[in-house]
Design an enzyme around this catalytic site. Structure first.
Site, mmCIF file in Angstrom:
data_model
loop_
_atom_site.group_PDB
_atom_site.id
_atom_site.type_symbol
_atom_site.label_atom_id
_atom_site.label_comp_id
_atom_site.label_asym_id
_atom_site.label_seq_id
_atom_site.Cartn_x
_atom_site.Cartn_y
_atom_site.Cartn_z
ATOM 1 N N GLY A 338 0.780 -1.228 0.000
ATOM 2 C CA GLY A 338 0.000 0.000 0.000
ATOM 3 C C GLY A 338 0.810 1.274 0.000
ATOM 4 C CB SER A 659 17.386 -5.597 14.440
ATOM 5 O OG SER A 659 16.033 -5.873 14.295
ATOM 6 C CE LYS A 702 14.448 -2.621 12.502
ATOM 7 N NZ LYS A 702 15.797 -3.105 12.795
HETATM 8 N N1 LIG Z 1 2.239 8.771 -2.568
HETATM 9 C C1 LIG Z 1 0.999 8.478 -2.950
HETATM 10 N N2 LIG Z 1 0.226 9.403 -3.509
HETATM 11 C C2 LIG Z 1 -1.018 9.090 -3.898
HETATM 12 N N3 LIG Z 1 -1.601 7.899 -3.762
HETATM 13 C C3 LIG Z 1 -0.864 6.931 -3.218
HETATM 14 C C4 LIG Z 1 0.466 7.162 -2.788
HETATM 15 N N4 LIG Z 1 0.945 6.023 -2.281
HETATM 16 C C5 LIG Z 1 -0.027 5.104 -2.396
HETATM 17 N N5 LIG Z 1 -1.124 5.640 -2.961
HETATM 18 C C6 LIG Z 1 -2.370 4.952 -3.240
HETATM 19 O O1 LIG Z 1 -2.473 3.834 -2.375
HETATM 20 C C7 LIG Z 1 -3.084 2.735 -3.013
HETATM 21 C C8 LIG Z 1 -2.271 1.505 -2.833
HETATM 22 O O2 LIG Z 1 -1.080 1.587 -3.563
HETATM 23 P P1 LIG Z 1 -0.482 0.394 -4.445
HETATM 24 O O3 LIG Z 1 -1.528 -0.570 -4.830
HETATM 25 O O4 LIG Z 1 0.327 0.984 -5.530
HETATM 26 O O5 LIG Z 1 0.439 -0.261 -3.343
HETATM 27 P P2 LIG Z 1 1.648 -1.279 -3.547
HETATM 28 O O6 LIG Z 1 2.850 -0.593 -3.014
HETATM 29 O O7 LIG Z 1 1.707 -1.772 -4.923
HETATM 30 O O8 LIG Z 1 1.250 -2.393 -2.523
HETATM 31 P P3 LIG Z 1 1.500 -3.995 -2.611
HETATM 32 O O9 LIG Z 1 2.898 -4.223 -2.129
HETATM 33 O O10 LIG Z 1 0.502 -4.534 -1.635
HETATM 34 O O11 LIG Z 1 1.279 -4.383 -4.009
HETATM 35 C C9 LIG Z 1 -3.245 3.130 -4.465
HETATM 36 O O12 LIG Z 1 -4.575 3.460 -4.673
HETATM 37 C C10 LIG Z 1 -2.360 4.337 -4.617
HETATM 38 O O13 LIG Z 1 -2.861 5.205 -5.570
#
Ligand SMILES: Nc1ncnc2c1ncn2[C@@H]1O[C@H](COP(=O)(O)OP(=O)(O)OP(=O)(O)O)[C@@H](O)[C@H]1O
Ligand SMILES: [Mg+2]
Length: 760
Positions: A338, A659, A702
């Site tokens: 996320g 850790s 952390k």
């Molecule tokens: N910096 C940001 N600005 C705007 N929206 C964000 C930001 N970071 C995350 N989001 C929103 O959060 C939601 C989750 O992000 P995403 O699905 O890309 O996560 P991920 O890192 O791919 O997670 P996973 O590891 O579970 O696949 C999306 O709807 C994304 O648009």
């Protein structure tokens, strides 16, 4: 002695009671002798038959209808004056044998025949016919009707005058036949499933053919259609030649052949690859940055690295520098769920004008998933890459290799080996999918990989990656993301208009702190969704004056009681509990190490799904504390005859890594000195037997977790001090960092003064 005209039957046997029509001349005789023969050898037994009808055939010949009457033993034959062959014979009609043996045989015979009829699927007529026969000899003769017996067998029946013997023979024959039928039925049942499927397919195919004909699409036009598509597909020459070879095969084969379906599927797949299609690519770093900024809040470092990466690619391509092994590093986004890895991948595609396809590698253990199955394999399909290209519709999309940390390897082959080839610029212009078996040029694809953690990415793959870390967001960053992106999106998704609902940063902060505990923003988006759904219900069901202000009370109403508690203060109120900081696959987190002692042989009990490294740390911690008891101002004999139990609770997440070392030392020391640990302190660091504190990884994650858990002080190893730069300044400003080199420093900082413990 009687004498009758011979009518030879070539390899045919007629039995008493049977009616036959034969194209022979019986003169004016009323009776004749039917004698089976094979290659001029006549049987010694014949059948006296009655001529029931004479016919003139359409040509010149004549025919007679005959009905068998009874057997006859033949004597000598000679031609009469009229030139007709006649034979002496002795009539041998069947006698009726007495006795129970015969009746037993008859019953048995009927039973066997009944079974045969059942297997055969008799409509009842043969059964009725059998029941009408009461005579023993005639019953045996019914075997003569069976198409399953050959001439020899029937002849043997004919030549057996004794009815009991004959019935025994017939029974034997029928028994053999029954056994054979039973075996055949078993085999049939076994293959029936398959056969029925084939049959179904056959009929469907026939229907399809009929429909095609109806539409004016003959088989020829199908071939022509393929030919046209192949010409128009812009395939590279070797691929086109391969396609044409297959098409020729299809043409020769015709449509009814089962293999033709396979060839058509193959051709369909070949045509599904967008051979000649490429999106117009935009390699402008400034534009790219603008798009990334519009889609994502914060992530400054990430965006800068991506922009640089694109700039380098642009330069290299403008200057005609070919991709080499070194130049072709794969951008890899690593971080907790996320945090926007997948969504920034989509932004990169948008920024560069490419198509975007996501390819999840989680749980892929089979090389064939990536590379396809060979065509000889039943149900073969191309691998994921070919499918990704098809979905993208262009040869230069962004392909996101999601969850590369979750691919596995086993006896089916190592998918990461196939991936390596795909990602290697020295090889990937000639990637060969097992199914398509032609070369595919993947060199224009922009591959981006994502993972939650780095340690489970196969080594060879990790070597080739350019890692960009997503460490999770601070509360302030989350507020900004919520305000700018999540809130407007959820407002719209719930059928509301932005001007209908109003909220404040304070409310967003409340949702973040009380209802979410995560590094990313996924749960936050869900909670906001729930909040807005309830609001939408209110607007829809009553006349509400808009805008509706969403305040703390509304949040409480919609989301219920706070789901997240900051428990450090409660947990560390008793001696023996210390607050540690950890990184798991879902991001940074606080964890509590609990120590207790009880009477025992003096050892260490560990619980809480600890990995081996963590168990080792616990042993080191205990040894250290025991051996330094007096320096630490503890009773050296406090542990005599007692054993120590160390437990790391919180969920079923397996925990490992060194850790937590200083946290364990602190917990045990706290237990023995009866001094509680300060509730505002979190700590991380590996420990040696000499009491040195060694550096750890994931400091930023952390610290973010400590901050989110309302801790104000963090103890970190000296060698991690430079990492503090990565921590966003708003978090740094709110926290105090204690840099330590040794465990005694840790204990001095972390334990409440002894007096206080007495008071408590
Ligand atoms: N910096 C940001 N600005 C705007 N929206 C964000 C930001 N970071 C995350 N989001 C929103 O959060 C939601 C989750 O992000 P995403 O699905 O890309 O996560 P991920 O890192 O791919 O997670 P996973 O590891 O579970 O696949 C999306 O709807 C994304 O648009
Ligand atoms: Mg993702």
């Amino acid at each position: 002695m009687n004498r009758l005209r011979i009518i030879p039957l070539d390899e045919t046997v007629v039995f008493p009671g049977m009616s036959v029509t034969l194209p022979v001349d019986a003169g004016s005789d009323d009776r004749v002798l039917l004698v089976p023969r094979r290659q001029h050898t006549y049987s010694k037994v014949g059948i006296v038959a009655e001529v029931s009808e004479r016919m003139r055939l359409a040509g010149r010949g004549v025919a007679v209808s005959l009905t068998g009457l009874h057997r006859a033993a033949l004597g000598s034959a000679s031609a009469d004056q009229d030139g007709v062959l006649r034979v002496d014979y002795e009539a041998r009609p069947d006698n009726t044998p007495p006795g129970t043996v015969t009746r037993e045989l008859e019953r048995e015979y009927r039973a066997v025949v009944d079974e045969i009829l059942e297997l055969r699927g008799d409509d009842g007529r043969i059964g009725a016919f059998m029941r009408s026969i009461t005579n023993t000899g005639a019953l045996a003769d019914t075997a003569g009707y069976s198409p399953d017996f050959n001439f020899e067998q029937k002849l043997q029946l004919l030549e057996t005058f004794d009815v009991v013997e004959r019935l025994k023979l017939a029974l034997q024959l029928q028994r053999d036949r029954l056994a054979e039928l039973q075996v055949r039925k078993r085999i049939h049942d076994d293959v029936e499933g398959g056969a029925q499927k084939q049959q179904r397919e056959y009929f469907l195919r026939r229907q399809l053919e009929a429909i095609r004909k109806e539409l004016g699409e003959t088989e020829e036009s199908v071939v022509e259609e393929y030919r046209g598509k192949i010409t128009g597909a812009g395939m590279p020459d070797p691929v086109r030649q391969q396609a044409e070879r297959e098409l020729d095969r299809l043409e020769r084969m015709g449509d009814a052949n089962a293999e033709s379906a396979m060839i058509r599927t193959y051709l369909d797949w070949l045509l599904a690859v967008p051979w000649a299609k490429r999106s117009e690519e935009r390699m402008d770093p400034v534009h790219a940055r603008a798009v990334l900024d519009a889609d994502h809040e914060g992530l400054d470092d990430v965006k800068r690295r991506i922009t640089e990466y694109l700039a380098v690619r642009k330069l290299r391509s403008e200057r005609g520098m070919s991709e080499t092994r070194r130049s072709g590093v794969i951008l890899t986004l690593i971080g907790p769920p996320g945090t926007g890895k997948t969504s920034i991948g989509e932004s990169i595609a948008r920024a560069t004008g490419r198509q975007f396809v996501r390819m999840s590698l989680g749980g892929v253990r089979d090389e064939a998933e990536i590379r396809g199955h060979r065509r000889t394999y039943i149900g073969a399909l191309p691998g994921r890459l070919v499918r990704a290209l098809r979905d993208a519709g262009s040869m230069n999309p962004v392909i996101m290799l999601d969850e590369v940390d979750k691919i596995g390897a086993d006896w089916r082959g190592d998918p990461s080996a196939a991936l390596l080839e795909v990602l290697d610029p020295a090889q990937n212009h000639a990637f060969r999918d097992h199914y398509l078996d032609v070369e595919l040029d993947l060199s224009h694809v922009l591959f981006i990989a994502t993972a939650n953690v780095a340690d489970t990415i196969p080594g060879a793959l990790f070597d080739r990656m350019e890692v960009i870390r997503f460490d999770g967001y601070t509360t302030d960053e989350k507020v900004a993301i919520a305000r700018e992106h999540l809130w407007p999106r959820q407002v719209e998704r719930n059928g509301l208009r932005v001007e209908e609902v109003a909220t404040t940063d304070g409310v967003l902060r409340q949702v973040i702190a009380d209802y979410t505990r995560e590094a990313g923003v996924r749960q936050l988006e869900r909670e906001l969704g729930t909040l807005l759904r309830k609001t939408a219900t209110r607007i829809a069901s009553a006349d509400q004056t808009t805008p509706i202000a969403i305040d703390a009370v509304a949040v409480r109403d919609a989301l219920g009681r706070p789901k997240v508690f900051h428990e450090a203060a409660v947990r560390t109120a008793v001696p023996g509990v210390a607050t540690g900081l950890a990184v798991t696959s879902v991001g940074g987190d606080v964890l509590f190490v609990e120590a207790a002692s009880m009477p025992g042989k003096g050892g260490l009990v560990l619980t809480g799904q600890l990995g081996d490294v963590m168990k080792e740390s616990a042993r080191i911690a205990l040894t250290y504390v025991k051996s330094h008891a007096s320096e630490l101002g503890m009773d050296e004999h406090a542990l005599d005859g007692r054993e120590v139990h160390v437990h790391v609770p919180a969920g079923a997440i397996p925990k490992d890594g060194p850790s937590a070392g200083i946290t364990m030392v602190t917990a045990i020391a706290s237990l023995l000195s009866r001094r509680p640990v300060k509730s505002t302190i979190g700590m991380t660091g590996e420990v040696t037997l000499q009491g040195r504190v060694l550096p750890i990884g994931g400091l930023k994650q952390k610290v973010l977790a400590a901050h989110a858990a309302n801790l104000t002080d963090v103890i970190i190893p000296e060698r991690n001090e430079p990492d503090l730069e990565d921590v966003p300044s708003d978090v740094r400003d709110h926290m105090t960092f204690h840099i330590v080199q040794s465990v005694d420093q840790v204990l001095a900082l972390a334990l409440e003064p002894a007096v206080l413990a007495m008071a408590a």
